[in-house]
Design a protein around this motif. Structure first.
Motif, short mmCIF file in Angstrom:
data_model
loop_
_atom_site.label_atom_id
_atom_site.label_comp_id
_atom_site.label_asym_id
_atom_site.label_seq_id
_atom_site.Cartn_x
_atom_site.Cartn_y
_atom_site.Cartn_z
N ARG A 27 -7.06 -2.88 -7.88
CA ARG A 27 -7.10 -3.60 -6.67
C ARG A 27 -5.72 -4.14 -6.37
NH1 ARG A 27 -12.97 -6.22 -6.90
NH2 ARG A 27 -14.08 -4.33 -6.60
N PRO A 28 -5.25 -3.70 -4.98
CA PRO A 28 -3.65 -4.54 -4.81
C PRO A 28 -4.19 -6.09 -4.65
CG PRO A 28 -4.56 -3.54 -2.85
CD PRO A 28 -5.57 -3.05 -3.97
N TRP A 29 -3.23 -7.08 -5.03
CA TRP A 29 -3.37 -8.30 -4.50
C TRP A 29 -2.65 -8.84 -3.38
CZ3 TRP A 29 -0.56 -8.20 -9.92
CH2 TRP A 29 -1.37 -7.74 -10.72
N ARG A 30 -2.84 -9.59 -2.72
CA ARG A 30 -2.08 -9.77 -1.35
C ARG A 30 -0.60 -9.77 -1.65
NH1 ARG A 30 -3.85 -10.00 3.60
NH2 ARG A 30 -5.82 -10.70 2.95
N VAL A 31 0.10 -10.26 -2.66
CA VAL A 31 1.48 -10.04 -2.76
C VAL A 31 1.58 -8.68 -2.91
CG1 VAL A 31 1.44 -12.70 -3.84
CG2 VAL A 31 1.28 -10.65 -5.37
N ASP A 32 0.80 -7.69 -2.99
CA ASP A 32 1.18 -6.45 -3.30
C ASP A 32 1.41 -5.94 -1.79
OD1 ASP A 32 1.22 -5.99 -6.00
OD2 ASP A 32 -0.92 -5.75 -5.83
N ARG A 33 1.03 -6.46 -0.78
CA ARG A 33 1.14 -5.72 0.65
C ARG A 33 2.78 -5.23 1.02
NH1 ARG A 33 -3.41 -6.18 4.69
NH2 ARG A 33 -5.15 -6.11 3.46
N PRO A 34 3.74 -6.39 0.79
CA PRO A 34 5.02 -5.96 1.00
C PRO A 34 5.61 -4.90 0.37
CG PRO A 34 4.88 -8.28 0.97
CD PRO A 34 3.56 -7.72 0.55
N ARG A 35 4.95 -4.94 -1.21
CA ARG A 35 5.32 -3.86 -2.13
C ARG A 35 4.68 -2.26 -1.68
NH1 ARG A 35 3.63 -7.89 -6.45
NH2 ARG A 35 5.58 -9.14 -6.33
N VAL A 36 3.37 -2.43 -1.11
CA VAL A 36 2.73 -1.34 -0.74
C VAL A 36 3.74 -0.67 0.63
CG1 VAL A 36 0.99 -0.41 0.61
CG2 VAL A 36 0.57 -1.67 -1.46
N LEU A 37 4.06 -1.67 1.36
CA LEU A 37 4.95 -0.99 2.61
C LEU A 37 6.28 -0.72 2.14
CD1 LEU A 37 3.93 -4.15 5.20
CD2 LEU A 37 3.22 -1.40 5.25
N GLY A 38 6.90 -1.38 1.04
CA GLY A 38 8.31 -0.76 0.42
C GLY A 38 8.05 0.70 -0.08
N VAL A 39 7.03 0.90 -0.83
CA VAL A 39 6.87 2.21 -1.15
C VAL A 39 6.45 3.26 0.00
CG1 VAL A 39 5.13 3.72 -2.79
CG2 VAL A 39 6.02 1.68 -3.44
N ASP A 40 5.82 2.97 1.04
CA ASP A 40 5.61 3.71 2.23
C ASP A 40 6.71 4.17 2.61
OD1 ASP A 40 2.91 4.41 3.84
OD2 ASP A 40 4.40 4.03 5.03
N GLY A 41 7.59 2.80 2.85
CA GLY A 41 8.90 3.18 3.51
C GLY A 41 9.88 4.11 2.76
N ILE A 42 9.76 4.15 1.74
CA ILE A 42 10.71 5.04 1.02
C ILE A 42 10.14 6.34 0.81
CG2 ILE A 42 10.16 4.46 -1.36
CD1 ILE A 42 13.10 4.29 -2.21
N ALA A 43 8.69 6.70 0.85
CA ALA A 43 8.12 7.72 0.60
C ALA A 43 8.04 8.57 1.80
CB ALA A 43 6.65 7.36 -0.11
N PHE A 44 8.03 7.93 3.15
CA PHE A 44 7.70 8.85 4.18
C PHE A 44 8.92 8.69 5.29
CE2 PHE A 44 3.48 7.79 2.84
CZ PHE A 44 2.89 9.01 3.11
#
Length: 159
Positions: A27-44
Protein backbone atom coordinates in the motif's frame (compact mmCIF):
# COMPACT_ATOMS: atom_id res chain seq x y z
CA UNK A 1 -18.46 21.02 -31.89
CA UNK A 2 -16.21 18.29 -30.43
CA UNK A 3 -13.13 16.92 -32.16
CA UNK A 4 -11.57 13.49 -31.64
CA UNK A 5 -8.46 14.03 -29.53
CA UNK A 6 -7.42 10.39 -29.18
CA UNK A 7 -8.56 6.91 -30.23
CA UNK A 8 -8.37 4.30 -27.47
CA UNK A 9 -8.52 0.52 -27.37
CA UNK A 10 -10.95 -0.95 -24.86
CA UNK A 11 -9.90 -4.33 -23.48
CA UNK A 12 -11.75 -6.87 -21.34
CA UNK A 13 -10.59 -9.68 -19.03
CA UNK A 14 -12.87 -12.54 -17.91
CA UNK A 15 -10.95 -12.92 -14.60
CA UNK A 16 -10.31 -16.60 -15.34
CA UNK A 17 -6.55 -16.79 -16.02
CA UNK A 18 -4.90 -14.17 -13.84
CA UNK A 19 -1.14 -13.62 -14.03
CA UNK A 20 0.95 -14.28 -10.94
CA UNK A 21 2.42 -11.61 -8.72
CA UNK A 22 6.20 -11.98 -8.76
CA UNK A 23 7.13 -8.75 -6.99
CA UNK A 24 6.52 -7.45 -3.52
CA UNK A 25 3.84 -4.78 -3.68
CA UNK A 26 2.57 -2.60 -0.88
CA UNK A 27 0.00 0.00 0.00
CA UNK A 28 1.29 3.49 -0.66
CA UNK A 29 2.11 5.79 2.21
CA UNK A 30 1.07 9.45 2.24
CA UNK A 31 4.71 10.41 1.44
CA UNK A 32 4.51 8.25 -1.70
CA UNK A 33 1.98 10.51 -3.42
CA UNK A 34 4.61 12.89 -4.90
CA UNK A 35 6.62 9.82 -5.99
CA UNK A 36 3.53 8.32 -7.63
CA UNK A 37 2.99 11.57 -9.52
CA UNK A 38 6.69 11.57 -10.46
CA UNK A 39 6.44 8.09 -11.98
CA UNK A 40 3.22 9.10 -13.71
CA UNK A 41 4.86 12.24 -15.11
CA UNK A 42 7.75 10.35 -16.65
CA UNK A 43 5.67 7.39 -17.84
CA UNK A 44 2.97 9.35 -19.71
CA UNK A 45 2.84 12.06 -22.36
CA UNK A 46 1.75 15.50 -21.16
CA UNK A 47 -1.88 14.99 -22.28
CA UNK A 48 -2.27 11.92 -20.02
CA UNK A 49 -0.26 12.96 -16.94
CA UNK A 50 -1.98 13.15 -13.58
CA UNK A 51 -1.70 15.97 -11.07
CA UNK A 52 -2.77 15.69 -7.43
CA UNK A 53 -6.42 16.37 -8.25
CA UNK A 54 -6.38 13.75 -11.00
CA UNK A 55 -4.87 11.21 -8.61
CA UNK A 56 -7.60 11.97 -6.08
CA UNK A 57 -10.22 11.60 -8.82
CA UNK A 58 -8.82 8.20 -9.85
CA UNK A 59 -8.87 7.01 -6.24
CA UNK A 60 -12.47 8.14 -5.80
CA UNK A 61 -13.90 7.08 -9.17
CA UNK A 62 -15.37 3.78 -7.99
CA UNK A 63 -17.04 2.59 -4.76
CA UNK A 64 -14.16 0.20 -4.05
CA UNK A 65 -10.49 0.87 -4.87
CA UNK A 66 -7.11 -0.87 -4.73
CA UNK A 67 -3.90 1.19 -4.86
CA UNK A 68 -0.54 -0.60 -4.83
CA UNK A 69 3.04 0.49 -5.43
CA UNK A 70 6.43 -1.12 -5.92
CA UNK A 71 9.58 0.51 -4.67
CA UNK A 72 12.33 0.51 -2.10
CA UNK A 73 13.43 3.31 0.15
CA UNK A 74 12.89 6.69 -1.48
CA UNK A 75 12.56 5.15 -4.95
CA UNK A 76 9.18 4.23 -6.40
CA UNK A 77 9.21 2.16 -9.60
CA UNK A 78 5.55 1.55 -10.42
CA UNK A 79 1.95 1.78 -9.26
CA UNK A 80 -1.54 0.60 -10.11
CA UNK A 81 -5.00 1.87 -9.25
CA UNK A 82 -7.91 -0.46 -9.76
CA UNK A 83 -11.56 -0.04 -8.95
CA UNK A 84 -14.74 -2.04 -8.78
CA UNK A 85 -18.35 -1.06 -9.15
CA UNK A 86 -21.54 -2.86 -10.21
CA UNK A 87 -19.76 -6.18 -10.78
CA UNK A 88 -17.12 -4.77 -13.12
CA UNK A 89 -13.49 -4.09 -12.30
CA UNK A 90 -11.45 -1.31 -13.87
CA UNK A 91 -7.71 -0.96 -14.24
CA UNK A 92 -7.83 2.80 -13.86
CA UNK A 93 -4.15 3.65 -13.89
CA UNK A 94 -0.91 1.73 -14.35
CA UNK A 95 2.51 3.32 -14.63
CA UNK A 96 6.02 1.85 -14.61
CA UNK A 97 9.11 4.06 -14.56
CA UNK A 98 10.95 3.63 -17.88
CA UNK A 99 14.13 2.55 -16.05
CA UNK A 100 12.18 -0.28 -14.37
CA UNK A 101 10.42 -1.63 -17.47
CA UNK A 102 11.05 -5.16 -18.66
CA UNK A 103 11.26 -6.59 -15.12
CA UNK A 104 7.69 -7.87 -14.89
CA UNK A 105 6.42 -5.07 -12.63
CA UNK A 106 3.48 -4.22 -14.88
CA UNK A 107 2.46 -7.87 -15.04
CA UNK A 108 2.65 -8.21 -11.23
CA UNK A 109 0.61 -5.05 -10.69
CA UNK A 110 -2.04 -6.16 -13.18
CA UNK A 111 -2.14 -9.63 -11.60
CA UNK A 112 -2.55 -8.14 -8.14
CA UNK A 113 -5.41 -5.85 -9.07
CA UNK A 114 -7.21 -8.52 -11.15
CA UNK A 115 -7.01 -10.99 -8.24
CA UNK A 116 -8.42 -8.30 -5.94
CA UNK A 117 -11.32 -7.69 -8.37
CA UNK A 118 -12.05 -11.41 -8.60
CA UNK A 119 -12.11 -11.81 -4.79
CA UNK A 120 -14.61 -8.96 -4.57
CA UNK A 121 -17.04 -10.53 -7.00
CA UNK A 122 -16.29 -8.72 -10.25
CA UNK A 123 -17.37 -10.68 -13.33
CA UNK A 124 -14.91 -8.97 -15.65
CA UNK A 125 -12.29 -6.24 -15.79
CA UNK A 126 -11.90 -3.42 -18.30
CA UNK A 127 -8.95 -1.24 -19.22
CA UNK A 128 -8.32 1.26 -21.98
CA UNK A 129 -5.14 2.55 -23.56
CA UNK A 130 -4.07 4.49 -26.60
CA UNK A 131 -4.10 2.60 -29.88
CA UNK A 132 -0.49 3.69 -30.36
CA UNK A 133 0.71 2.45 -26.94
CA UNK A 134 2.13 -0.83 -28.19
CA UNK A 135 3.89 -1.65 -24.90
CA UNK A 136 0.68 -1.32 -22.87
CA UNK A 137 -1.33 -3.29 -25.43
CA UNK A 138 1.27 -6.09 -25.39
CA UNK A 139 1.24 -6.16 -21.59
CA UNK A 140 -2.54 -6.30 -21.32
CA UNK A 141 -2.79 -9.01 -24.00
CA UNK A 142 -0.07 -11.05 -22.24
CA UNK A 143 -2.11 -10.73 -19.02
CA UNK A 144 -5.20 -12.19 -20.72
CA UNK A 145 -7.10 -9.11 -21.86
CA UNK A 146 -8.95 -9.19 -25.19
CA UNK A 147 -9.46 -6.12 -27.37
CA UNK A 148 -13.14 -5.24 -27.72
CA UNK A 149 -14.37 -4.05 -31.13
CA UNK A 150 -16.04 -0.85 -29.94
CA UNK A 151 -13.03 1.10 -28.64
CA UNK A 152 -13.30 4.56 -27.13
CA UNK A 153 -12.70 8.13 -28.24
CA UNK A 154 -11.48 11.09 -26.22
CA UNK A 155 -13.23 14.22 -27.43
CA UNK A 156 -12.20 17.85 -26.96
CA UNK A 157 -13.86 21.16 -27.65
CA UNK A 158 -12.28 24.59 -27.79
CA UNK A 159 -13.96 27.11 -25.54
Amino acid sequence: GFDVQEELELLSHDLERIPGVDHRLRRPWRVDRPRVLGVDGIAFDAFWRLHQGGLDDALGATPSVRFRVHGRGDRLDAYVIGGRGSGTGYVQRLAVHPAARGQGLGRSLVGDVLRWMQRRGAARALVNTQQTNEAALALYRACGFQVLPEGLRVLARSL
